[in-house]
Write a protein that holds these residues in place. Structure first.
Motif, PDB file in Angstrom:
ATOM      1  N   ASP A 130     -50.654 -79.229  -5.428  1.00  0.00           N
ATOM      2  CA  ASP A 130     -51.614 -80.319  -7.183  1.00  0.00           C
ATOM      3  C   ASP A 130     -52.501 -79.970  -6.918  1.00  0.00           C
ATOM      4  N   VAL A 131     -52.704 -80.598  -7.921  1.00  0.00           N
ATOM      5  CA  VAL A 131     -54.704 -80.707  -8.553  1.00  0.00           C
ATOM      6  C   VAL A 131     -55.465 -80.110  -7.883  1.00  0.00           C
ATOM      7  N   ASP A 132     -55.701 -81.513  -7.066  1.00  0.00           N
ATOM      8  CA  ASP A 132     -55.930 -81.751  -5.975  1.00  0.00           C
ATOM      9  C   ASP A 132     -56.681 -80.709  -5.402  1.00  0.00           C
ATOM     10  N   THR A 163     -47.920 -75.749 -10.620  1.00  0.00           N
ATOM     11  CA  THR A 163     -47.760 -76.658  -9.829  1.00  0.00           C
ATOM     12  C   THR A 163     -47.258 -77.624 -10.957  1.00  0.00           C
ATOM     13  N   ARG A 164     -47.416 -77.864 -11.541  1.00  0.00           N
ATOM     14  CA  ARG A 164     -46.856 -79.066 -12.734  1.00  0.00           C
ATOM     15  C   ARG A 164     -44.879 -78.892 -12.398  1.00  0.00           C
ATOM     16  N   LEU A 175     -59.337 -62.086  -6.165  1.00  0.00           N
ATOM     17  CA  LEU A 175     -58.334 -61.959  -5.328  1.00  0.00           C
ATOM     18  C   LEU A 175     -57.797 -62.764  -4.304  1.00  0.00           C
ATOM     19  N   ALA A 176     -59.154 -63.262  -3.665  1.00  0.00           N
ATOM     20  CA  ALA A 176     -58.675 -64.340  -3.042  1.00  0.00           C
ATOM     21  C   ALA A 176     -58.371 -65.208  -3.505  1.00  0.00           C
ATOM     22  N   ALA A 177     -58.636 -65.938  -4.771  1.00  0.00           N
ATOM     23  CA  ALA A 177     -58.524 -67.254  -6.130  1.00  0.00           C
ATOM     24  C   ALA A 177     -57.047 -66.930  -6.006  1.00  0.00           C
ATOM     25  N   SER A 178     -56.396 -65.988  -6.584  1.00  0.00           N
ATOM     26  CA  SER A 178     -54.946 -65.311  -5.983  1.00  0.00           C
ATOM     27  C   SER A 178     -54.129 -66.316  -5.778  1.00  0.00           C
ATOM     28  N   GLN A 179     -54.268 -65.429  -3.910  1.00  0.00           N
ATOM     29  CA  GLN A 179     -53.570 -65.809  -2.530  1.00  0.00           C
ATOM     30  C   GLN A 179     -53.867 -66.907  -2.665  1.00  0.00           C
ATOM     31  N   ALA A 180     -54.952 -67.922  -2.709  1.00  0.00           N
ATOM     32  CA  ALA A 180     -55.440 -69.107  -2.418  1.00  0.00           C
ATOM     33  C   ALA A 180     -54.768 -70.221  -3.141  1.00  0.00           C
ATOM     34  N   LEU A 181     -54.601 -69.732  -4.592  1.00  0.00           N
ATOM     35  CA  LEU A 181     -54.287 -70.629  -5.455  1.00  0.00           C
ATOM     36  C   LEU A 181     -52.472 -70.031  -5.735  1.00  0.00           C
ATOM     37  N   ALA A 182     -52.043 -69.570  -5.380  1.00  0.00           N
ATOM     38  CA  ALA A 182     -50.426 -69.227  -5.398  1.00  0.00           C
ATOM     39  C   ALA A 182     -49.767 -70.862  -4.123  1.00  0.00           C
ATOM     40  N   ARG A 183     -51.018 -70.520  -3.433  1.00  0.00           N
ATOM     41  CA  ARG A 183     -50.047 -71.783  -2.258  1.00  0.00           C
ATOM     42  C   ARG A 183     -50.135 -73.317  -2.916  1.00  0.00           C
ATOM     43  N   THR A 184     -51.532 -73.111  -3.693  1.00  0.00           N
ATOM     44  CA  THR A 184     -51.445 -74.689  -3.842  1.00  0.00           C
ATOM     45  C   THR A 184     -50.654 -75.816  -4.386  1.00  0.00           C
ATOM     46  N   ILE A 209     -55.856 -77.729  -5.806  1.00  0.00           N
ATOM     47  CA  ILE A 209     -56.125 -77.134  -6.946  1.00  0.00           C
ATOM     48  C   ILE A 209     -58.225 -76.581  -6.910  1.00  0.00           C
ATOM     49  N   ARG A 210     -58.267 -77.691  -7.419  1.00  0.00           N
ATOM     50  CA  ARG A 210     -59.962 -78.263  -7.853  1.00  0.00           C
ATOM     51  C   ARG A 210     -60.867 -78.150  -6.389  1.00  0.00           C
ATOM     52  N   SER A 211     -59.710 -77.918  -4.857  1.00  0.00           N
ATOM     53  CA  SER A 211     -60.933 -77.956  -3.784  1.00  0.00           C
ATOM     54  C   SER A 211     -60.832 -76.396  -3.118  1.00  0.00           C
ATOM     55  N   VAL A 212     -60.176 -75.767  -3.878  1.00  0.00           N
ATOM     56  CA  VAL A 212     -59.795 -74.533  -3.177  1.00  0.00           C
ATOM     57  C   VAL A 212     -60.622 -73.266  -4.318  1.00  0.00           C
ATOM     58  N   VAL A 213     -61.294 -74.067  -5.794  1.00  0.00           N
ATOM     59  CA  VAL A 213     -62.037 -73.321  -6.012  1.00  0.00           C
ATOM     60  C   VAL A 213     -63.611 -73.863  -5.359  1.00  0.00           C
ATOM     61  N   THR A 214     -63.388 -74.926  -5.868  1.00  0.00           N
ATOM     62  CA  THR A 214     -64.764 -75.572  -5.395  1.00  0.00           C
ATOM     63  C   THR A 214     -65.401 -74.384  -3.456  1.00  0.00           C
TER      64      THR A 214
END
Length: 615
Positions: free
Chosen positions: A211-213, A355-356, A200-209, A215-220
């Motif tokens: 660019d891919v950089d 993002t693309r 759930l945290a990933a879903s919310q955080a990634l929805a606000r990204t 996204i990469r940082s959020v997952v880490t």
């Protein structure tokens, strides 16, 4: 029973809340990669010929996940009620375990026995966060079979992971409509299954990204707790032939000890996940050694990675990359952890595609705006500069515009030789791509009307544009100043203009005085409400004078008096050096607007050459 007769609890199949939860999963009679993977795990771990993820409705059952099922059912991904054992799991809201269906009075007449070959069956409930049973995760054997306690315990654990996946899908759809509902679903899911909090945290955080950089940082940053990898890698396909890694220099381990750009047929974990389109898990160095050449094994050992998991990123048109997790020691991922990683990869894929899309949209919109704005002409005796700042950070376009058109033939009989000039600054209502498109139509109409009426007056040109907009049905409205400047023998310029609801123009005189000329008529686009025709206004610009036209985004701000802001702008223009007009406009915008933009801003400045006319 699977055949006719009354079944206790059968009304539960049509429970409105349960059916709504089924719809919220977004799954149906089509393959879902994660659900197929769960079914394959059940089939492999329980050594069963067939395994199914079944979602049950009153009309039958959909099979988003299956392994080992024969045709035509494997292609149809559904069966009617007459072929469903799983409906009994839903009706009874509990597991169903059958050693030989031919001898079971509840099931002996089911068509699943002759048509699907179902003899032995073990199914556990799949539930939403509230406990409603949506379907079953089941193992099927074509021969009589006594299911062991260990097998049933393992099936129950896999069912919990599959339920968590369904709950996350439901929560994600809720999040798209209402953030408050997402928070409530998150609290409920965290009680049902701790690892769902990560998703759930990933879903919310990634929805606000953006660019891919990012996204990469959020997952880490997100992946922690008992899963906590030492390294997280993101690689994306490019051109259908290459795999490009998105590096993160802040990670303590990495980057991956392989080339950042490689081919899809490379002997690498990420490339393998893309090719196989399934999660790839290497629990220790022995499994890495069995799968990859010695140089690849050695490279991973050199950076301290001893086990890996790579999940494909599923986009709308196929696999678009891979998400890799690496651990410093051996790592035996349980089925639920595998579901978590696979689901996280799905979220990452959605974020990458979004993002693309946004980047393509921003690029196209910016090109659209650039195409609509004018390259300023070179006019003897005048220096011109213009600037445009959009309000929207997403589209970078809006409804404000400027224009400057050299006109031959628009001269006073006593004027010196040289081009006359028509200038416009307008503001079409809106701050998005639609406003920009309407603006482009209005701007083109204004140009055409100006060329057709080179001798003016400006009021007649604007009136013609309004009539054309009404005839075409553009729905255009807003404000507009349209002015004609013509050279005079004195070296100055005569200016005639009309103003439809636009902020007043500013004239900074060479003497240091400044004038704010605010005469205006009703807004552009509403001629039917005017009680009199548009008016034309006149003034003369002497050598060294400066004219500023602007849109209201420069001076209109909440809790500030617009007249005070206009006065500040006028004093700033009067006091500024006119040596570099572009710098003057940049400084003026920074002084009044700063970095917080509530509206589009257009500035157009015209400076009269202070040199006396040639004799």
């Amino acid at each position: 029973m699977g055949v006719g007769g009354h079944e206790p609890g059968v009304a539960g199949l049509t429970d409105v809340r349960r059916l709504a939860a089924l719809a919220e999963t977004g799954l149906g009679a089509a393959a879902d990669p994660a659900m197929d993977q769960v079914a394959e795990q059940v089939r492999r771990l329980l050594r069963a010929p067939v395994a199914l993820v079944s979602l049950v409705s009153a009309d039958g059952q959909a099979l988003p996940g299956l392994a080992g099922l024969g045709e035509p059912w494997a292609s149809q991904r559904s069966t009617p009620p007459s072929h469903s054992f799983c409906r009994h799991v839903v009706i009874g809201a509990r597991s169903l375990v059958v050693a030989n269906a031919r001898l079971d009075p509840r099931l002996e007449h089911s068509l699943a026995i002759p048509d699907l070959g179902v003899v032995a069956y073990a199914g556990v409930p799949l539930t939403d966060a509230t406990g409603l049973v949506l379907g079953s995760l089941c193992a099927v054997d074509v021969e009589p079979r006594r299911w062991t306690e260990d097998e049933l315990d393992l099936l129950a654990v896999l069912g919990q992971g599959c339920s968590a996946r369904l709950q996350v899908l439901i929560a994600e759809r809720d999040a798209d409509r209402e953030r408050v509902r997402t928070d409530a679903a998150g609290r409920s899911l965290s009680q049902a299954f701790e690892r769902s909090q990560l998703l759930l945290a990933a879903s919310q955080a990634l929805a606000r990204t953006n660019d891919v950089d990012e996204i990469r940082s959020v997952v880490t940053d997100l992946v922690s707790g008992d899963i906590a990898p030492a390294y997280v890698g993101l690689s994306l396909t490019q051109g259908g032939k290459r795999l490009v890694r998105v590096d993160d220099p802040d990670q303590s381990v990495g980057p991956e000890p392989v080339d950042a750009v490689t081919t899809l047929d490379a002997q690498l974990p990420t490339a393998l996940a893309v090719r196989e389109r399934a999660l790839q898990v290497f629990r220790d160095e022995d499994e890495l050694a069995a799968a990859f050449p010695e140089d690849i094994q050695r490279a991973y050992r050199a950076v301290g990675l001893r086990s890996l998991a790579c999940a494909p990123l599923w986009g709308s048109e196929g696999v678009i990359g891979a998400l890799m997790f690496g651990w410093a020691g051996g790592r035996d991922l349980d089925p639920i952890e595998q579901v978590v990683l696979t689901t996280l990869a799905d979220y990452v894929a959605h974020a990458v595609e979004r993002t693309r899309f946004l980047q393509r949209r921003i690029t196209v919109a910016h090109q659209l705006q650039d195409a609509m704005l004018t390259d300023l002409p070179t006019v003897p005796g005048l220096r011109l500069a213009a600037r445009y700042w959009p309000a929207s950070d997403d589209d970078k376009v809006g409804g404000d515009w400027f224009d400057a058109i050299p006109l031959r033939g628009l001269r006073d009989p006593s004027a010196t030789e040289g081009d006359a000039l028509a200038v416009s600054v307008g503001d079409i209502t809106g701050h998005d791509t639609h406003a920009a498109a309407v603006m482009g139509q209005v701007r083109s109409m204004a140009r055409q009307a100006t060329w057709e009426r080179p001798d003016g007056p400006p009021s007649a040109i604007v009136t013609a544009v309004e009539r054309a907009c009404a005839a075409v049905g553009t729905g255009a409205s807003g404000t507009l100043i349209h002015a004609h400047l013509r050279p005079l023998p004195t070296g100055g310029w005569a200016m005639r203009w009309t103003n439809t609801g636009h902020p007043p123009l500013i004239v900074a005189r060479a003497s240091g005085a400044v004038e704010v000329i605010g005469s205006r008529d009703l807004l552009f686009g509403y001629p039917e409400f005017r009680k009199a025709p548009l008016r034309d206004h006149h003034t003369e610009l002497a050598p060294g004078d400066t004219l500023l036209l602007y849109t209201d985004g420069l001076v209109e701000r909440r809790r500030l008096d617009i007249d005070d802001e206009i006065a500040i702008a006028a004093r700033a223009v009067a006091a500024a050096s006119k040596a570099d007009l572009h710098t003057l406009l940049d400084n003026l915008h920074q002084h009044l607007v700063g970095d917080v933009r509530d509206d589009d801003v257009v500035l157009l400045i015209v400076h009269i050459d202070p040199r006396p006319p040639a004799t």
